[in-house]
Design a protein around this motif. Structure first.
Motif, PDB file in Angstrom:
ATOM      1  N   GLU A  13       2.778   4.335   1.151  1.00 53.61           N
ATOM      2  CA  GLU A  13       2.729   4.967   2.328  1.00 53.61           C
ATOM      3  C   GLU A  13       3.105   6.376   2.468  1.00 53.61           C
ATOM      4  OE1 GLU A  13       1.556   3.264   4.889  1.00 53.61           O
ATOM      5  OE2 GLU A  13       1.160   1.586   3.964  1.00 53.61           O
ATOM      6  N   MET A  40       0.984  -1.216  -0.067  1.00 50.71           N
ATOM      7  CA  MET A  40       0.030   0.044  -0.090  1.00 50.71           C
ATOM      8  C   MET A  40       1.070   1.241  -0.010  1.00 50.71           C
ATOM      9  SD  MET A  40      -3.269   0.602   2.541  1.00 50.71           S
ATOM     10  CE  MET A  40      -3.978  -0.727   1.847  1.00 50.71           C
ATOM     11  N   GLU A  93      -6.865   4.021   1.303  1.00 49.43           N
ATOM     12  CA  GLU A  93      -7.546   2.535   1.411  1.00 49.43           C
ATOM     13  C   GLU A  93      -8.092   2.039   0.185  1.00 49.43           C
ATOM     14  OE1 GLU A  93     -10.623   5.813   1.256  1.00 49.43           O
ATOM     15  OE2 GLU A  93      -8.671   5.726   2.377  1.00 49.43           O
ATOM     16  N   SER A 125       3.384   1.608   9.193  1.00 50.96           N
ATOM     17  CA  SER A 125       4.004   2.824   9.814  1.00 50.96           C
ATOM     18  C   SER A 125       5.443   3.073   9.319  1.00 50.96           C
ATOM     19  CB  SER A 125       3.678   2.862  11.127  1.00 50.96           C
ATOM     20  OG  SER A 125       4.161   4.170  11.427  1.00 50.96           O
ATOM     21  N   ASP A 130       2.933  -4.640   1.855  1.00 50.02           N
ATOM     22  CA  ASP A 130       1.512  -5.111   2.093  1.00 50.02           C
ATOM     23  C   ASP A 130       0.448  -4.555   1.742  1.00 50.02           C
ATOM     24  OD1 ASP A 130      -0.469  -6.017   4.081  1.00 50.02           O
ATOM     25  OD2 ASP A 130       0.976  -6.184   5.828  1.00 50.02           O
ATOM     26  N   CYS A 131      -0.376  -5.237   1.116  1.00 48.88           N
ATOM     27  CA  CYS A 131      -1.624  -4.803   0.436  1.00 48.88           C
ATOM     28  C   CYS A 131      -2.998  -4.788   1.284  1.00 48.88           C
ATOM     29  CB  CYS A 131      -1.734  -5.420  -0.857  1.00 48.88           C
ATOM     30  SG  CYS A 131      -2.238  -7.113  -0.847  1.00 48.88           S
ATOM     31  N   ASP A 132      -2.897  -5.223   2.379  1.00 49.49           N
ATOM     32  CA  ASP A 132      -3.870  -5.419   3.360  1.00 49.49           C
ATOM     33  C   ASP A 132      -4.215  -4.251   4.212  1.00 49.49           C
ATOM     34  OD1 ASP A 132      -5.009  -7.755   2.054  1.00 49.49           O
ATOM     35  OD2 ASP A 132      -3.424  -9.001   3.336  1.00 49.49           O
ATOM     36  N   ARG A 133      -3.078  -3.855   4.524  1.00 54.20           N
ATOM     37  CA  ARG A 133      -3.059  -2.863   5.797  1.00 54.20           C
ATOM     38  C   ARG A 133      -1.766  -1.826   5.602  1.00 54.20           C
ATOM     39  NH1 ARG A 133      -2.025  -7.439   7.628  1.00 54.20           N
ATOM     40  NH2 ARG A 133      -0.048  -8.098   8.538  1.00 54.20           N
ATOM     41  N   ARG A 134      -2.180  -0.608   6.265  1.00 51.72           N
ATOM     42  CA  ARG A 134      -1.151   0.377   6.183  1.00 51.72           C
ATOM     43  C   ARG A 134       0.130  -0.234   7.015  1.00 51.72           C
ATOM     44  NH1 ARG A 134      -2.460   6.342   5.213  1.00 51.72           N
ATOM     45  NH2 ARG A 134      -0.238   6.109   4.678  1.00 51.72           N
TER      46      ARG A 134
END
Length: 127
Positions: free
Chosen positions: A3, A1, A39, A67, A61-65
């Protein structure tokens, strides 16, 4: 994702906004792209590939952000790494662009997913 966009590196070319298939980026008030709909990111890396300034970091990671800080990403050397290893632009002579090979990987994954799951003896709910 997606960032991070490092403003100091961004040249405001708009390529990332143009190529994003999910319309994740918008032009900001100062002209620099902003993360408007993170999102919706498909983690396709198109924005990172087309950013000749290496100002964009997309985490795998494509499912969640995930940090990350600007300093961490700058120190890690990850900016532009995907574009480099994909053989884009100035890297074409040094790294072969073998993205087309992913078609076979995705086909095998789809075939494996379509296969009936093997039953394991002793697992609750199975005979």
């Amino acid at each position: 994702m997606i960032e991070l966009i490092v403003a100091e590196r961004c040249t405001d070319c708009g390529a990332c906004i143009e190529v994003c298939p999910a319309n994740v980026l918008d032009p900001g008030r100062d002209g620099l792209p902003i993360l408007a709909r993170v999102e919706d990111c498909q983690t396709c890396f198109m924005c990172e590939l087309y950013c000749r300034a290496d100002a964009i970091y997309v985490a795998p990671d494509c499912d969640r952000r995930v940090s990350v800080s600007k300093d961490e990403v700058l120190a890690s050397g990850r900016l532009g790494q995907y574009r480099k290893h994909s053989g884009w632009d100035e890297w074409a002579e040094h790294f072969p662009n073998e993205q087309w090979l992913m078609e076979a990987v995705f086909r095998r994954a789809a075939e494996a997913a379509a296969q009936p799951k093997a039953r394991k003896p002793g697992v609750t709910g199975q005979k």
